[in-house]
Scaffold this motif. Sequence first.
Motif, mmCIF file in Angstrom:
data_model
loop_
_atom_site.group_PDB
_atom_site.id
_atom_site.type_symbol
_atom_site.label_atom_id
_atom_site.label_comp_id
_atom_site.label_asym_id
_atom_site.label_seq_id
_atom_site.Cartn_x
_atom_site.Cartn_y
_atom_site.Cartn_z
ATOM 1 N N LEU A 134 -9.167 -9.244 5.966
ATOM 2 C CA LEU A 134 -7.949 -8.996 6.665
ATOM 3 C C LEU A 134 -7.754 -7.921 4.917
ATOM 4 C CD1 LEU A 134 -4.350 -9.070 7.344
ATOM 5 C CD2 LEU A 134 -4.465 -11.025 5.600
ATOM 6 N N ILE A 135 -8.362 -7.998 4.130
ATOM 7 C CA ILE A 135 -7.719 -7.293 2.934
ATOM 8 C C ILE A 135 -8.722 -5.499 3.347
ATOM 9 C CG2 ILE A 135 -9.245 -7.054 0.371
ATOM 10 C CD1 ILE A 135 -8.944 -9.730 -0.078
ATOM 11 N N ARG A 136 -10.434 -5.638 3.428
ATOM 12 C CA ARG A 136 -10.419 -4.748 4.298
ATOM 13 C C ARG A 136 -9.647 -3.719 4.742
ATOM 14 N NH1 ARG A 136 -14.481 -6.646 6.424
ATOM 15 N NH2 ARG A 136 -15.708 -6.757 4.725
ATOM 16 N N ARG A 137 -9.275 -4.406 5.665
ATOM 17 C CA ARG A 137 -8.564 -3.354 6.887
ATOM 18 C C ARG A 137 -6.979 -3.403 6.624
ATOM 19 N NH1 ARG A 137 -8.926 -7.836 12.497
ATOM 20 N NH2 ARG A 137 -11.362 -7.110 13.031
ATOM 21 N N THR A 138 -6.162 -3.462 4.939
ATOM 22 C CA THR A 138 -5.016 -3.628 4.995
ATOM 23 C C THR A 138 -5.558 -2.196 4.070
ATOM 24 O OG1 THR A 138 -4.284 -5.578 5.383
ATOM 25 C CG2 THR A 138 -2.794 -3.973 3.579
ATOM 26 N N LEU A 139 -6.227 -2.476 3.564
ATOM 27 C CA LEU A 139 -6.811 -1.269 2.116
ATOM 28 C C LEU A 139 -7.162 0.308 2.749
ATOM 29 C CD1 LEU A 139 -8.703 -3.288 -0.225
ATOM 30 C CD2 LEU A 139 -6.455 -2.373 -0.757
ATOM 31 N N ASN A 140 -7.610 0.095 3.975
ATOM 32 C CA ASN A 140 -8.235 1.695 4.392
ATOM 33 C C ASN A 140 -7.634 1.124 5.603
ATOM 34 O OD1 ASN A 140 -11.042 1.207 2.979
ATOM 35 N ND2 ASN A 140 -11.350 -1.378 3.606
ATOM 36 N N LYS A 141 -6.412 1.299 5.367
ATOM 37 C CA LYS A 141 -5.284 1.964 6.764
ATOM 38 C C LYS A 141 -5.354 3.294 6.525
ATOM 39 C CE LYS A 141 -2.304 -1.989 7.966
ATOM 40 N NZ LYS A 141 -1.023 -2.869 7.512
ATOM 41 N N ARG A 142 -4.813 4.277 7.582
ATOM 42 C CA ARG A 142 -5.478 5.729 7.531
ATOM 43 C C ARG A 142 -4.199 6.274 6.792
ATOM 44 N NH1 ARG A 142 -8.808 6.795 12.290
ATOM 45 N NH2 ARG A 142 -10.829 5.617 11.941
ATOM 46 N N SER A 143 -3.218 5.358 7.090
ATOM 47 C CA SER A 143 -1.309 5.987 6.425
ATOM 48 C C SER A 143 -1.007 5.841 5.417
ATOM 49 C CB SER A 143 -0.858 5.248 7.780
ATOM 50 O OG SER A 143 -0.487 3.936 7.041
ATOM 51 N N GLN A 144 -2.106 5.727 4.486
ATOM 52 C CA GLN A 144 -1.659 5.656 3.379
ATOM 53 C C GLN A 144 -1.430 6.162 2.454
ATOM 54 O OE1 GLN A 144 -5.013 3.603 0.797
ATOM 55 N NE2 GLN A 144 -5.100 2.535 2.709
ATOM 56 N N MET A 146 0.863 -1.122 -0.059
ATOM 57 C CA MET A 146 0.318 -0.594 0.008
ATOM 58 C C MET A 146 0.774 1.799 0.029
ATOM 59 S SD MET A 146 -2.732 -1.555 -0.195
ATOM 60 C CE MET A 146 -3.799 0.288 -0.113
ATOM 61 N N ASN A 147 2.577 1.442 0.113
ATOM 62 C CA ASN A 147 2.780 2.124 -0.168
ATOM 63 C C ASN A 147 2.853 3.344 -1.345
ATOM 64 O OD1 ASN A 147 4.416 1.458 2.256
ATOM 65 N ND2 ASN A 147 5.731 -0.169 0.369
ATOM 66 N N ASP A 148 2.157 2.733 -2.452
ATOM 67 C CA ASP A 148 1.828 3.832 -4.112
ATOM 68 C C ASP A 148 0.127 3.051 -4.087
ATOM 69 O OD1 ASP A 148 1.561 5.414 -5.578
ATOM 70 O OD2 ASP A 148 3.070 3.751 -6.977
ATOM 71 N N PRO A 149 -0.828 3.341 -3.175
ATOM 72 C CA PRO A 149 -1.876 2.996 -3.554
ATOM 73 C C PRO A 149 -2.824 3.104 -5.160
ATOM 74 C CG PRO A 149 -2.324 4.399 -1.918
ATOM 75 C CD PRO A 149 -0.556 4.318 -2.648
ATOM 76 N N ALA A 150 -3.480 2.273 -5.996
ATOM 77 C CA ALA A 150 -4.302 2.208 -6.892
ATOM 78 C C ALA A 150 -5.560 2.257 -6.566
ATOM 79 C CB ALA A 150 -3.744 1.014 -7.391
#
Length: 454
Positions: A38-48, A1-5
């Motif tokens: 797991l996917i939901r939580r990863t994609l929606n991290k606030r730090s991205q 998620m360093n460079d979100p799509a």
Amino acid sequence: MNDPAEVYVLGFQEIVPLKAGKVFGAEDTGPATKWQTLIRRTLNKRSQKKCKSHSAPSSPTGEVTSEEFDTSSSDAEIDANRIVIDEKTSLVPLDTSLALTKSHDDVEMGISNPNLLEVYRQTECIGLDVDHAKRTASEPICFDILQGVLTDDDSSVRPSMPPLSKVLAELTEPVRCQSKYVRVASKQMVGIHISIWVRRKLRRYVHNVTVSCVGLGIMGCLGNKGSISVSMMLHETSFCFVCTHLTSGEKEGAQSRRNSDVAEVLKRTYFPSAKLVDTNIPNTIWGHDRIIWFGDLNYRLNTVDSEARFLVAREDWTALLQKDQLRKEMQKGGVFHGWHEGVVAFAPTYKYAIDSSCYAGEGGKHGEKRRTPAWCDRILWHGKGLKQLSYRREELTLSDHRPLIAVFNAEVEAVHDCKIRKPLNLKTAKMEIEEILARDELCKMIKNCQYVER
């Protein structure tokens, strides 16, 4: 998620063990549910970081946008039957038993409104009824039953608040806390699973989502092998994502069966259209503008195990690719003719010892199956308007395969709202003028008739 799509498509194979009980029995959705969380939580991290969007801007009208309140942005579970996700999807009553077991992580939308009446559910998303939502005849949930079930983990709400107020405060978080990504499709067939997520702001432009499953396993029809294909329109461009698990094996004849599997998927995959007059929605894989085919294709290397391991140790990918069955088939037109694959500059993804960086058979463990390393896992694409930015594997050791990641830039045809509105306004004005003229003519006729009668 360093460079979100803007769009994420995730494919799994053997999400459950391919045992007889799993193939012939009831579908085990437990692992898929855990992956979705797991996917939901990863994609929606606030730090991205903020995504660089190349999509059309939101509508400049005063209407509520999908980012502000998207009633169709919940995780819509799509099955093999066609379901069109519409912007005005109605809300359905939430079962009381489900309300008690639903965690706060699944609360994905809410609006601060003084007229909060009932709690509703859309598949796996909890929302609140607002003024413009239609009320149902169902009985609303009584919040008193939630007393004693609430935890003290949420420190953002004052402890002195009563339980009802605390529930409402949790469910009516500000818009800025809404999920950045929402799921538009998810489907499992035995061990194959696909999940598609898009940015919330794009959700309103995704439509005509359809799923088609093809079983190619036992007896040529069961789902231990086969494909799950998802068709969807993004703006005015059609996309098709094909997640497959093809016939395995290194023995003679297995390569031909894999070729047959590909042909069967292309032949049997069909997306029925809900609108009989809508000819723009493709019904087959070939009919789509952009196609991405990925998964465990199971193509092996035409070489002995010792030579393959020698070339892997030297990282001579060019020499090793010359022995790759899939590349040979693509070059001679036997399968995937006209398709593309990125530069393979990574080690074969199969077969590894679990929780190890060594290929199976190298550790000397008793009873461990020794398999010739191969690029079983692949990502291919077809159609104009797709540019691959990267193609790599990730070093996750929880499987005997290494997962692949491909990043694409995709061109999408979009019609700007303003361009649509102008002709509509002109047409409306023309109709109004015609009505005025028609009324004038009618008045003249009436006057003439009255004059004749006199």
